[in-house]
Design a protein around this motif. Structure first.
Motif, PDB file in Angstrom:
ATOM      1  N   ALA A   9      84.002  33.295 -25.820  1.00  0.00           N
ATOM      2  CA  ALA A   9      84.862  33.963 -26.796  1.00  0.00           C
ATOM      3  C   ALA A   9      85.871  33.008 -27.412  1.00  0.00           C
ATOM      4  O   ALA A   9      86.129  33.060 -28.623  1.00  0.00           O
ATOM      5  N   ARG A  20      82.591  31.244 -30.049  1.00  0.00           N
ATOM      6  CA  ARG A  20      82.543  32.393 -30.957  1.00  0.00           C
ATOM      7  C   ARG A  20      83.379  32.243 -32.223  1.00  0.00           C
ATOM      8  O   ARG A  20      82.938  32.641 -33.301  1.00  0.00           O
ATOM      9  N   ARG A  64      85.750  35.635 -37.539  1.00  0.00           N
ATOM     10  CA  ARG A  64      85.260  36.007 -36.206  1.00  0.00           C
ATOM     11  C   ARG A  64      86.161  35.359 -35.161  1.00  0.00           C
ATOM     12  O   ARG A  64      86.077  34.161 -34.908  1.00  0.00           O
ATOM     13  N   ARG A 120      87.395  40.132 -31.773  1.00  0.00           N
ATOM     14  CA  ARG A 120      87.143  41.028 -32.888  1.00  0.00           C
ATOM     15  C   ARG A 120      86.747  40.237 -34.124  1.00  0.00           C
ATOM     16  O   ARG A 120      87.021  39.042 -34.231  1.00  0.00           O
ATOM     17  N   THR A 121      86.104  40.949 -35.052  1.00  0.00           N
ATOM     18  CA  THR A 121      85.671  40.361 -36.311  1.00  0.00           C
ATOM     19  C   THR A 121      86.321  41.119 -37.451  1.00  0.00           C
ATOM     20  O   THR A 121      86.259  42.348 -37.499  1.00  0.00           O
ATOM     21  N   ARG A 138      85.962  45.008 -36.360  1.00  0.00           N
ATOM     22  CA  ARG A 138      84.983  45.368 -35.335  1.00  0.00           C
ATOM     23  C   ARG A 138      85.321  44.629 -34.044  1.00  0.00           C
ATOM     24  O   ARG A 138      85.416  43.410 -34.030  1.00  0.00           O
ATOM     25  N   TRP A 139      85.510  45.390 -32.973  1.00  0.00           N
ATOM     26  CA  TRP A 139      85.804  44.798 -31.675  1.00  0.00           C
ATOM     27  C   TRP A 139      84.523  44.299 -31.026  1.00  0.00           C
ATOM     28  O   TRP A 139      83.467  44.930 -31.131  1.00  0.00           O
ATOM     29  N   CYS A 140      84.614  43.173 -30.359  1.00  0.00           N
ATOM     30  CA  CYS A 140      83.444  42.539 -29.739  1.00  0.00           C
ATOM     31  C   CYS A 140      83.304  43.036 -28.300  1.00  0.00           C
ATOM     32  O   CYS A 140      83.728  42.368 -27.353  1.00  0.00           O
ATOM     33  N   TYR A 141      82.688  44.210 -28.145  1.00  0.00           N
ATOM     34  CA  TYR A 141      82.545  44.797 -26.809  1.00  0.00           C
ATOM     35  C   TYR A 141      81.544  44.041 -25.947  1.00  0.00           C
ATOM     36  O   TYR A 141      81.597  44.134 -24.721  1.00  0.00           O
ATOM     37  N   GLU A 142      80.628  43.302 -26.571  1.00  0.00           N
ATOM     38  CA  GLU A 142      79.683  42.516 -25.781  1.00  0.00           C
ATOM     39  C   GLU A 142      80.361  41.362 -25.055  1.00  0.00           C
ATOM     40  O   GLU A 142      79.796  40.783 -24.123  1.00  0.00           O
ATOM     41  N   ILE A 143      81.563  41.015 -25.474  1.00  0.00           N
ATOM     42  CA  ILE A 143      82.370  40.023 -24.773  1.00  0.00           C
ATOM     43  C   ILE A 143      83.354  40.711 -23.824  1.00  0.00           C
ATOM     44  O   ILE A 143      83.528  40.299 -22.668  1.00  0.00           O
TER      45      ILE A 143
END
Length: 224
Positions: free
Chosen positions: A74, A78, A91, A95-96, A201-206
């Protein structure tokens, strides 16, 4: 150091006669290299603990890897800033932020680079500010303007911190990136009555695996 992935050479012309810029990606080369080294180190230490550890050690190592590896990705691999003729996409670690140029209030660079949009401030992690690079660029500019022969010989081949701009001023990589983004923003006038808001958009995969790894690590540490 921040490096754009694509060059603007061979730009086409848009319908309004303005030059059409190709998609560009800005990221920190030092951050990527550091992230790869940290991943290798984490894999080496964690793998050794899993293979040779006894008792709860292998499980602790796996939980630590589950928590640490996404965080390393992250904060190092990222972060990137994508920009084209229509919009800018930032990015960040968790979050993006995507916003059309007509919704951008401004882009500034002081001790960090920031995107202003929708009445909010978003830091651009992919374009870190280096005070040292700024001082180096200022020294090169001073030598070039004073006619220092050492600078006149090295102006053309030198790539770091970069070749001088049209005004003969050298700039740090982060400042050059900010100037390019400002040029794109200035080509799109802002309309107060029809101003798009940034899409976040929150990066939930991280976030999810890091939180899960931290919870498992805490449970194992308490119960072990």
């Amino acid at each position: 150091m921040t490096s754009p992935k694509n060059d603007r050479s061979g730009t086409a012309t848009a319908g309004d006669g303005q030059p059409k810029y190709a998609d560009r990606a800005y990221r920190s080369v030092a951050g990527v290299v550091g992230g790869v080294l940290l991943l290798v180190l984490a894999g080496w230490l964690g793998g050794d603990a899993v293979a040779r550890g006894t008792g709860h050690t292998p499980w602790l190592a796996l939980a630590a890897l589950l928590c640490a590896v996404p965080l390393i990705i992250a904060f190092s691999l990222r972060p990137v800033v994508y920009a084209n003729d229509d919009r800018v996409r930032v990015r960040n670690p968790f979050r993006t932020i995507t916003v059309p140029w007509s919704g951008v209030d401004g882009i500034r660079s002081a001790y960090s680079t920031e995107l202003l949009a929708g009445g909010r401030k978003f830091q651009m992690w992919a374009i870190p500010v280096s005070v040292r690079a700024r001082k180096s660029a200022a020294r090169q500019t001073a030598r070039a303007q004073s006619g220092d022969p050492r600078e006149s010989v090295s102006v053309i081949p030198r790539r770091h911190p970069g070749q001088p701009g049209a005004d003969g001023t050298f700039r740090a990589p982060s400042d050059r990136a900010v100037n390019e983004l400002r040029e794109l923003a200035d080509r799109h006038p802002v309309k107060d009555d029809d101003r798009p808001n940034p899409v976040i958009r929150w990066c939930y995969e991280i976030i999810a695996p890091s939180v899960a790894g931290a919870v498992v690590l805490i449970v194992l540490a308490v119960t072990g």
